[in-house]
Design an enzyme around this catalytic site. Structure first.
Site, PDB file in Angstrom:
ATOM      1  N   GLU A   1      -1.368   3.642  -5.783  1.00 24.93           N
ATOM      2  CA  GLU A   1      -0.717   2.353  -5.532  1.00 24.93           C
ATOM      3  C   GLU A   1      -1.648   1.298  -6.103  1.00 24.93           C
ATOM      4  O   GLU A   1      -2.744   1.084  -5.597  1.00 24.93           O
ATOM      5  CB  GLU A   1      -0.479   2.140  -4.041  1.00 24.93           C
ATOM      6  CG  GLU A   1       0.599   1.089  -3.790  1.00 24.93           C
ATOM      7  CD  GLU A   1       0.109  -0.100  -3.017  1.00 24.93           C
ATOM      8  OE1 GLU A   1      -0.505  -0.981  -3.660  1.00 24.93           O
ATOM      9  OE2 GLU A   1       0.324  -0.149  -1.801  1.00 24.93           O
TER      10      GLU A   1
ATOM     11  N   CYS B   1      -1.739  -6.816  -3.106  1.00 25.44           N
ATOM     12  CA  CYS B   1      -1.106  -6.233  -4.290  1.00 25.44           C
ATOM     13  C   CYS B   1       0.349  -6.668  -4.441  1.00 25.44           C
ATOM     14  O   CYS B   1       0.882  -6.677  -5.540  1.00 25.44           O
ATOM     15  CB  CYS B   1      -1.183  -4.710  -4.236  1.00 25.44           C
ATOM     16  SG  CYS B   1      -0.594  -4.003  -2.689  1.00 25.44           S
TER      17      CYS B   1
END
Length: 485
Positions: free
Chosen positions: A264, A298
Site C-alpha cells: 500500500e 496516503c
C-alpha cells in the site's frame, strides 16, 4: 522496558533511555542504537536499539519456532487474546497517545482517531476468526473426493510507517496473526515506541513468545537488514506500507526470491466537486481530507477538480473552511521533518513560477517542521506539483467543464489509492466512481476513509493486495487434497 545508555543525554545533560527490541516476548538490547527526536520541538526523546544481522536472525528463529503451535491454537483462544489486547490498548490510551504525539507530532484528534480505529481493528478481526473455512468441491471423477484447505503461510514480515502508527502497525500484523502466521514487525525509525506499544499490548494480552517480534534499525542499516529479512527462507510473505519509491525496492527484493507481497503505497487523491454538489459539505470534507495530520496521509486530497459553474463559489467556501481548520496565528501543523516542509515549498515555488496562483496561505512562511495549509490554483502539466505527491499541507484546485474532462484529469496520475466525488445525483456519482482508477471512491465523503468493514488498497503505483475486511484471505493459501472414496 528500557535501559540507560550512559553516553545518551538530552540538551540539558539529562540521561535518556534506550529502548530495546522485543524478541520472544523479552527485551532484546543491542550493541548499536539510534536517536529519536520530537519533530515538534527538536528535543531528543530517547534512543532505540538498532538490529544487526544476528539480531534479525534471532527474530526469524523465534518466529519460526513459535509458528507450528500458534497455527493450531483454537480460534476462540486467538479471539480472546485480540479482544483483551484491544482492552489493554484502551487502558493505556494516555501513554500511547503521548508516544504518538512526541514521536510524530500528531494532533490530539489524529491520535484519538488512530487509537480508536486500532482497537476496533483488533475487535473486528477477533470476530472474523471463526469465519475461516475451506471447501469440499465436486470432482470430475466418480469415486474421488477433494478437500480444499486454507493454511497460513508461516512467518511473515510486516513493515509499517510512522504517519498512522497504530492503525498501520496493527493492520500490518493482526490479519496475518489471525490466519495462523507468526510475524516480525519492523518499526519505523521515527516512531518505534508506538510499535512497542502495539507489541507489548498483545503480549500483555497473552500472545505466546515468538508469535510477534519487534525489530528496528538505524537508517543507514535499512537496506542491509531489510534485504536480509526478505531473502531469508523463513519469511514466506511480506507487507509494506510506505512510499512508492521504497515499495518498488521491496517488490524487487520479493520478486528475486519469488515471495508474495502486499503493498500500500503513495497517492495523489482527486476530489471531484460537481455543479450540483452541496458546496458547504464539499468544502469542509475537502479541507479535512487535504490537511489532516499536515497532509501526511496516503489518502490525503491532493487535487480538487471543480466544475467551472461552481468554481468561484466553492473557492470562497473552501478558503473560509481552510481558515477555520487552521486559523491565522494558531500553531501550524507539524510535519515529520524539515525535509517535508522544504519539499512542499519547492513544489509550490515551482508551480507559482510557472503560472499557478496561491488561493490561500503563504508557503514561504513554513519554517523548520511546521507549515500552514496552502491552496494553489491553476496547477498544470509541466509543474512538478501536477504529478508529485506532496505528502504535506498542499492542495491544488483545478477546473473542468465536462465529466469526461474530470475523469481524464482524475486519472492522469501514476497513483490510484483513494478518490472522492461530490454530487447530489447518485447515478452520476456512481458513474464517475466506476470511471476513476482508484482502489476506493467516496461519494459525498472525503478521500481519507478507513474502516474495518471495507477492503483497503490501491491500484497502479499505489500498490496491490488488500488490508481490511478481506485481509484474512491475504494471509492464507489453499491446499488441495484428493482421495479415493
Amino acid at each position: 522496558m528500557s535501559f540507560t545508555n550512559s553516553h545518551a543525554h538530552d540538551s540539558n545533560g539529562t540521561p535518556v533511555p534506550t529502548h530495546p527490541l522485543i524478541i520472544s516476548n523479552k527485551p532484546h538490547p543491542t550493541v548499536n542504537s539510534f536517536p529519536v527526536y520530537s519533530p515538534a520541538t527538536g528535543k531528543l526523546l530517547h534512543h532505540f536499539s538498532s538490529a544487526s544481522i544476528d539480531d534479525a536472525d534471532a527474530a526469524l528463529s523465534s518466529a519460526q519456532a513459535a509458528q507450528p503451535k500458534w497455527k493450531t491454537l483454537p480460534p476462540s483462544k486467538k479471539r480472546d487474546i485480540f479482544i483483551k489486547a484491544a482492552q489493554i490498548m484502551d487502558s493505556r490510551r494516555e501513554e500511547l497517545t503521548k508516544y504518538m504525539a512526541d514521536e510524530t507530532g500528531a494532533s490530539a484528534p489524529w491520535g484519538a482517531f488512530n487509537l480508536n480505529l486500532a482497537s476496533e481493528i483488533l475487535r473486528d478481526v477477533a470476530g472474523r476468526l471463526s469465519s475461516i473455512s475451506g471447501s469440499i468441491p465436486q470432482t470430475a471423477t466418480e469415486g474421488v473426493s477433494a478437500l480444499v484447505l486454507k493454511e497460513p503461510y508461516g512467518v511473515i514480515l510486516a513493515i509499517a510507517p510512522w504517519n498512522a502508527p497504530y492503525i498501520l502497525g496493527i493492520r500490518a500484523i493482526i490479519y496475518a496473526l489471525a490466519a495462523g502466521n507468526t510475524a516480525i514487525l519492523k518499526a519505523p525509525e521515527f516512531s518505534p515506541m508506538c510499535s512497542t506499544g502495539i507489541v507489548t499490548s498483545l503480549q500483555q494480552a497473552g500472545l505466546p513468545p515468538g508469535v510477534l517480534n519487534l525489530l528496528a534499525h538505524r537508517p543507514e542499516d535499512a537496506a542491509s537488514i531489510t534485504k536480509h529479512l526478505i531473502s531469508s527462507p523463513i519469511i514466506k510473505k511480506v507487507n509494506f506500507t510506505g512510499s512508492t519509491a521504497v515499495g518498488k525496492i521491496i517488490a524487487e527484493l520479493c520478486g528475486k526470491t519469488l515471495k508474495p507481497v502486499l503493498l500500500e503505497l503513495g497517492g495523489k487523491a482527486p476530489a471531484i466537486v460537481w455543479e450540483d454538489a452541496d458546496l458547504d459539505l464539499a468544502a469542509q470534507e475537502c479541507v479535512v481530507g487535504s490537511f489532516s495530520h499536515g497532509g501526511q496521509i496516503c489518502m490525503s486530497t491532493e487535487r480538487i477538480i471543480l466544475h467551472e459553474k461552481i468554481a468561484e463559489e466553492f473557492e470562497e467556501k473552501f478558503k473560509k473552511a481552510a481558515a477555520g481548520f487552521a486559523p491565522e496565528g494558531a500553531e501550524p501543523p507539524v510535519l515529520i521533518n524539515s525535509a517535508g516542509v522544504a519539499k512542499n515549498q519547492r513544489l509550490l515555488k515551482d508551480a507559482v513560477e510557472k503560472g499557478a496562483t496561491i488561493l490561500h496561505g503563504n508557503y514561504e512562511e513554513g519554517k523548520g517542521t511546521k507549515m500552514m495549509p496552502v491552496v494553489v490554483k491553476g496547477t498544470k502539466k509541466g509543474m512538478d506539483l501536477f504529478y508529485t505527491e506532496s505528502f504535506g499541507p498542499t492542495v491544488s484546485v483545478m477546473t473542468v467543464s465536462s465529466e469526461e474532462e474530470a475523469l481524464e484529469l482524475a486519472n492522469d496520475t501514476e497513483y490510484g489509492l483513494s478518490a472522492a466525488v461530490f454530487t447530489r445525483d447518485l447515478l452520476r456519482g456512481l458513474r464517475m466512481a466506476r470511471g476513476i482508477e482508484s482502489g476506493a471512491v467516496h461519494i459525498n465523503g472525503m478521500t481519507v476513509h478507513d474502516e474495518t468493514a471495507l477492503p483497503h488498497g490501491g491500484m497502479k503505483a499505489s500498490g496491490f493486495g488488500r488490508f481490511g475486511a478481506i485481509g484474512l484471505e491475504e494471509w492464507m493459501r489453499t491446499k488441495t487434497i484428493t482421495f479415493k472414496d
